[in-house]
Every structure is written in C-alpha cells, then in structure tokens.
Design an enzyme around this catalytic site. Structure first.
Site, mmCIF file in Angstrom:
data_model
loop_
_atom_site.group_PDB
_atom_site.id
_atom_site.type_symbol
_atom_site.label_atom_id
_atom_site.label_comp_id
_atom_site.label_asym_id
_atom_site.label_seq_id
_atom_site.Cartn_x
_atom_site.Cartn_y
_atom_site.Cartn_z
ATOM 1 C CB CYS A 8 -41.905 17.570 -49.159
ATOM 2 S SG CYS A 8 -41.561 16.870 -50.729
ATOM 3 C CB CYS B 138 -38.474 18.701 -50.813
ATOM 4 S SG CYS B 138 -37.894 17.088 -50.109
ATOM 5 C CG ASP C 111 -13.103 -8.548 -58.007
ATOM 6 O OD1 ASP C 111 -13.643 -8.993 -58.814
ATOM 7 O OD2 ASP C 111 -13.984 -8.246 -56.905
ATOM 8 C CB CYS D 102 -40.974 13.268 -51.218
ATOM 9 S SG CYS D 102 -39.624 13.685 -50.236
ATOM 10 C CB CYS E 134 -38.223 14.313 -53.991
ATOM 11 S SG CYS E 134 -39.442 15.820 -53.380
ATOM 12 C CD GLU F 54 -0.645 -15.545 -61.673
ATOM 13 O OE1 GLU F 54 -1.553 -14.747 -62.195
ATOM 14 O OE2 GLU F 54 -0.320 -16.508 -62.299
ATOM 15 C CE LYS G 69 -14.303 -16.339 -57.194
ATOM 16 N NZ LYS G 69 -15.429 -15.768 -57.439
ATOM 17 C CE1 TYR H 176 -5.733 -11.506 -65.348
ATOM 18 C CE2 TYR H 176 -5.182 -13.366 -66.579
ATOM 19 C CZ TYR H 176 -6.024 -12.594 -66.305
ATOM 20 O OH TYR H 176 -7.346 -12.543 -66.818
ATOM 21 C CE LYS I 113 -10.945 -15.298 -60.169
ATOM 22 N NZ LYS I 113 -12.137 -14.474 -60.252
#
Ligand code: AMP
Ligand code: ZN
Length: 667
Positions: free
Chosen positions: A406, A427, A115, A403, A421, A111, A309, A222, A113
């Site tokens: 600015c 800004c 996620d 920032c 900011c 099957e 995997k 599953y 896998k």
C-alpha cells in the site's frame, strides 16, 4: 493429624507426583486430582503462613517479579567445551590424553549435547538453594525464582545425598512445546519465536516468574560437582543424580574405547532427528575422575572432555531476490528467494530472513552465493554469505522504507525487531488477513467460504471488512471466477449461520491484537457482553485473571477506534452474538470444567440422570465410553467387567456417588 503434618504430607505427595509426571513421564493420578491436592495445600498455606516453605510445590506457579537479576560468583567455575568436527580430531584428542596419562585403557562417557542454556543449581541439605546462569563462567545471574517453576527440577532430593553440591545442566524447550507456543503466538497475530534455544535462554531472564511457569521448559542434567561426592566416575555420577531425583537423559552411554564412541556418534547422527529436543552434537568425557584430575583444564575448557559437532545439512545457492511479506497485523517479514536447491530431502526455494537486523548482520545482497541450513525449524535459514563469490559491484541491501502493498511509510517501534505497516484499514493484505481470520475454523467457522475466496471478494470490491460479508448476495458473487449457483448459495448461507457462534468466539474472531482464543474466553466470561467490555477501563481490565497491561491496552485501543465500533454495531444488527447466553441455574459452578466423566452401573442415592445433570451443571462433560480422555468413572453396582478393566488399564480413577458429591461440594 496436626496441620503441620498434613501440610508436610501433601508437599511430599505432590513432589512425588511432579517427579512421576515430569521426570519419569509416568503419572499415577489425573491432572484434576493433582490440582485438587495442590489447591488444598495452597489453602492450608494461606491459612497458616507460619509453615511457609520456599520449596513447597505451591511455589512452582511463580509470581515473583525480578527487576534486576543479581550477579553471583560460581563456587566452581563453569568451563566451556572444546569442539571437534571429525573422528580424526577425536583420535588426536585421545593421543594428547595418552601423552599425559601414558598408554592406559580409557573409558568414556558419551552424552548428547543438549542445545539450550546452561545452568548451575546449588543444593544444600537436599534443598534447592540457588540457580545461576553460566554468565562468563566465573559469575552468572541468580535466576532461582524462574528455575523453580520448571517442574522436572526437584526442589527436594531423595536418598543419600551429600550436604552441599552443584548440579549442572541445560535448560531446553522441547520441539512440541516450542511449536505450541508459536501456534498460540500466530493465532493472535504475533510473530513466532525463531528457535527453541534462544527461546529457552530468553525465558530464564523473564522478570515475571509466573510467565516462566507457563512455558513448557525442561532441564536435562549432566554433571555433579562438589566435595566428597559418593562416586568416582562421570557415568556413576549420572546414575546417582538420577537416583536423587534429577532428570538425566537415558541416552548416555559408557564406551570402553574410542571405537565405541564412534558407534555412539554414528547412531545419533541419524537418530537425533527423532529426539523430542534439539541436539547439535555429542559430548565425550573421560570417565574416571582420577584421570580427569590428572588431565586438568586449559584456560577455557577441561582437557578430559570434548564436544563432537554433527554436521548440519548445508548447501550453497544463489539469492535471486528478496521479497517482503505483510502479515495480518501489518508486520513485515523479508523472505529470501533462492535458486532451487536440494537440501535434506526437499527442494528449497525460499528461506526466512527474519528482519532488517538479520539482513544487516549477514550483510546479505541480491546475487550473493549463500549457505543455507536446515536446523530444527521447518523453514530453512541462511547461515552466511560466501564472500569469495561476491560480485564486486554489489551494494549493501537497502531495507524497504514503504509498504510493498500500500506504499505507506513503515514504522518500527522502539525495541521491536520488525517493521510494521501502520495503514491498518487500507492495506490489502491486512484487510484480507483480518477477514480470513474472522471466518477461520476456530473463529466464526464459516462454511462455504475459504481464504482464497476472501481475497477474490476483496479484489472485486465486494468486501472491505468482515461486516460486509453479511450483505453479500448470490447475484453479486455469481460472476466471480469459479463460482456456481450452488457454491454462491452455500457461501451466503454459511455467512448467515454464523449468528449461532457464541460470544467468546466472536470476541476472538474480531481480531483484537493479543486477544487469542484463551484470552477471549476469559474476557467473555468476565464481562459477559461486548458493551461491558468496551466500557472497561485499563484498571478494570488488568484485574481480570491473566490479563496483563499489554492485552488491556490493546483492548482499550480497539474500542477507541471509531471504525471498529461501527463494524461492531453493524454485526449486532445482523444478529451476531455479543453477549453470553447464560443458562439459569442457581447451583451451577465451573468446578468440573474441562473434566470428562463416565457414569456406569446402578446407584443407590441418585439416578444416573441426576448425576449427569450434576456433572454438566458444574461445568463437566459426560462421556459415553471410557477412553484416555476420561478423567473419572463414577461407578455404581454392577458396573460391567469390560468397563472396569478398561478404566484400570487406562488408569482412570473410579469413584463412588459419595466421592462425587464430596468432589462437587468441596469449597
Ligand atoms: P560451548 O557453549 O560450545 O562451549 O559448549 C559447552 C556447553 O555445552 C556447556 O556449557 C553446556 O551448557 C553445554 N552442554 C550441553 N550438553 C552437555 C553435556 N552433555 N555435557 C556437558 N556440557 C553440555
Ligand atoms: Zn501496507
């Protein structure tokens, strides 16, 4: 027919339609018809509460609030899986098995896998009883109310099922739905979610199940577990689960030996990129339950199953610098600038670092060699630092405190991942970003003006906010880079034309935080003018359909700000629409909103124009030809055979003029 029967029939019909749509992916009625039936059932249930059923399809929309999820024990423990990363490891695994079982021929179920977040759902007498997260494997959280909103999970089973059993599966968020959610977030200036898996598992623990209902989650199953199950192998179990109404991916395959397992792996290592959801490997399970019992479990996982995997594509490269971007809402995003490197067919130069916590967690420093990976997301990410190559003199990264644009000191709200900011009006990237949003296609759609020109206008001191756009003259613009007489004139004309944009889009354009396209429409429809909206209290606002505390507070904050009010007054003086222009028609409704009709043939009682007018007066659209977008064909006599065939082919319901009248006169 008595009421109870009608209710029962409707429930069964709706369950079947949900199954056709979400499990089989083959709907047999239009969404509109489905909604009508659902509403009919809802009305009956409201009127006859004695027939309430917690597993009625009406319960799918959610609405229950869970403050604390209850911890409950799993009747059957939820184990994890051992991992393997190569075919040799799989061969070793088979050898270990054969040591226990002897040299018997072995079949395996292969099957994918999936996620996401694992879930265990208990069914009793064919009804969904309880859904519990994996937790620590022995006990998890009861998330039943949230799980019920996922439409591919059956609330009632079909066929010959045992009295009681658990089904195990993975709650996932397919890519398409994930991207759509992110699109909507970005439209309202929010940060996107970082990946489908975390978003799926986060969704299970939302307190408001109505919120969960809105997320395009799915569940892939599953495994079945229980006493007296009517099958003896994993593969038959999958088939059987499918028959009872569960969504079990068709990719699963029975392999007759390890060679065939390898073929499955090789095939999906390439083709997994075409799947609609994320998968990070393959799960191989000894097929026979008899052998599974013989093999048993280790302290953590079954001996009869193993995950393989896939190797994700990974490269290492050097981090040259970290830069910080400021978004339209002031959110700061750190970005890694990398020495260019080839990865999965593209050259990667940048990677997202998400936020300060992420940098700290990875302990990432300029000059480090880092591993970069491309997962399901478009922007590659940094997985880890190669500490063996770290320069001895390097010091931990200090996140910026001010920032970069600015120099205002950054703030970080409690529980928030990102720094902001707060210099909203001073800004530059925030100012430019807001004007760019204002002129964008879904907002004021100003022709002759693009994002880069906005930056240019701002940098030359010609505009500071979007109201300033309306005072621009050709003479002012002409001296700018790459501007000619014609383009300058077009720009001014484009700005002037935006007075025709309807109120709901203006409301979206002015960029109130959390007010995206859909919310803007809702607010415009409810309040009808900006004056009414600006006077609404928090209490008023939260009573509007789908407006929660967060949006309501943001609207209040927006209008409390004097600078915003000045800008709105100025826009009014330029003729921008701040009211809904209503067509006067006392019979108008929005019953048909979002629906497209095609009218064809000769009618007995009404003229074609009458029908078309009735469609539009009730909020529907009249289409000229039948397409996949058509919801209904209203057919009279002598409807053309070609049209008839097309409607049938596309499964568009054909209704008579009488049917149509019933449709619009229904309460
Ligand atoms: P791990 O979390 O790495 O221990 O992997 C075990 C988890 O993989 C299980 O708890 C399931 O949630 C998940 N999983 C995904 N697809 C499957 C599958 N086809 N069969 C079994 N487990 C799966
Ligand atoms: Zn700033």
């Amino acid at each position: 027919m008595d009421i109870q029967n009608t209710i029962q029939t409707l429930r069964e019909e709706l369950n079947q339609h949900n199954y056709n749509y979400y499990v089989l992916d083959k709907p047999t009625i239009s969404d509109f018809e489905f909604d009508l039936k659902l509403k009919q059932l809802q009305d009956l249930e409201d009127k006859y509460p004695e027939y309430f059923d917690e597993n009625s399809p009406t319960q799918r929309v959610g609405g229950t609030i869970t403050k604390n999820f209850q911890t409950v024990p799993h009747e059957h423990r939820m184990y994890s899986l051992d991992n393997s990363y190569s075919k040799e490891e799989l061969s070793d695994w088979e050898k270990r098995i054969q040591k226990v079982l002897g040299d018997v021929p072995l079949e395996y179920t292969c099957e994918l896998k999936y996620d996401g977040a694992s879930i265990s759902i208990t069914y009793e007498n064919g009804k969904l009883k309880r859904a519990v997260t994996r937790g620590d494997g022995f006990q998890g959280d009861d998330v039943t109310n949230n799980i019920k909103t996922i439409k591919s999970i059956p609330l009632k089973l079909k066929g010959n099922f045992p009295e009681k059993f658990d089904v195990r599966g993975e709650i996932i968020l397919p890519f398409a739905g994930f991207e759509k959610m992110n699109q909507e977030l970005m439209e309202i200036g929010e940060l996107p979610y970082s990946n489908p898996r975390n978003t799926a598992s986060g969704s299970l623990k939302l307190q408001d199940s109505a919120e969960v209902a809105k997320r395009p989650l799915d569940c892939l199953l599953y495994f079945l577990i229980g006493h007296k199950l009517p099958f003896n192998s994993q593969f038959d179990g999958l088939e059987t689960a499918r028959k009872w109404g569960f969504k079990v991916p068709k990719e699963a395959k029975l392999a007759h030996n390890l060679e065939e397992v390898f073929e499955f792996i090789d095939y999906w290592d390439i083709h997994r990129h075409n799947l609609p959801y994320e998968t990070d490997g393959v799960v191989v399970k000894v097929n026979s339950f008899y052998f599974q019992d013989e093999l048993g479990f280790t302290a953590k996982s079954p001996r009869w199953a193993i995950a393989y995997k896939f190797k994700s594509e990974q490269v290492s490269t050097k981090l040259s610098s970290i830069s910080y971007q400021v978004g339209r809402t002031g959110a700061i995003t750190p970005v890694a600038n990398l020495e260019p490197v080839q990865l999965a067919g593209t050259i990667v130069k940048r990677a997202s670092l998400h936020n300060a916590d992420q940098i700290e967690k990875l302990d990432i420093r300029v000059g480090d060699t880092v591993f970069v990976e491309k997962g399901g997301e478009i922007i590659p990410k940094i997985i880890a630092v190669d500490f063996t190559k770290r320069n001895e003199n390097s010091a931990p990264t200090k996140y910026i405190t001010h920032c970069p644009e600015c120099h205002t000191e950054l703030v970080r709200g409690e529980g928030e991942a990102n720094h902001y900011c707060p210099n909203f009006y001073g800004c530059p990237p925030q100012i430019i970003g807001r004007i760019q949003h204002y002129i964008s296609r879904k907002a004021m759609d100003i022709e002759g003006l693009g994002g880069e020109t906005v930056a240019l206008l701002f940098n030359n001191g010609l505009v500071h906010n979007f109201a300033d756009l309306y005072e621009l003259t050709v003479e002012q613009i002409l001296p700018l880079e790459r501007m000619a007489q014609k383009s300058a004139e077009n720009l001014v004309k484009g700005v002037k034309n935006s007075v025709n944009i309807p109120f709901e889009r203006v409301l979206y354009a002015i960029g109130i935080r959390f007010v995206g396209e859909t919310v803007a429409k809702k607010l415009a429809k409810h309040y009808k003018s900006i004056d009414a909206l600006s006077q609404a209290t928090l209490m008023d606002l939260v009573l509007v359909d789908e407006i929660g505390d967060r949006i309501a507070q943001s609207v209040i904050d927006f209008f409390e700000n004097i600078e915003n009010r000045i800008i709105i007054e100025r826009l009014k003086s330029y003729g921008i629409q701040f009211e809904i222009v209503e067509k006067v028609n006392p019979n108008a409704t929005n019953k048909l909103s979002g629906k497209t009709f095609v009218v064809s043939g000769v009618f007995e009682k009404y003229s074609r124009d009458d029908l078309k007018k009735a469609i539009e007066d009730n909020g529907g659209k009249v289409g000229s030809s039948i397409s996949a977008k058509t919801d209904y064909v209203i057919a009279g006599d002598n409807m053309g055979p070609a049209k008839l065939e097309k409607a049938n082919k596309l499964n568009v319901p054909i209704i008579s003029e009488d049917d149509f009248m019933i449709l619009i006169n229904e309460s």
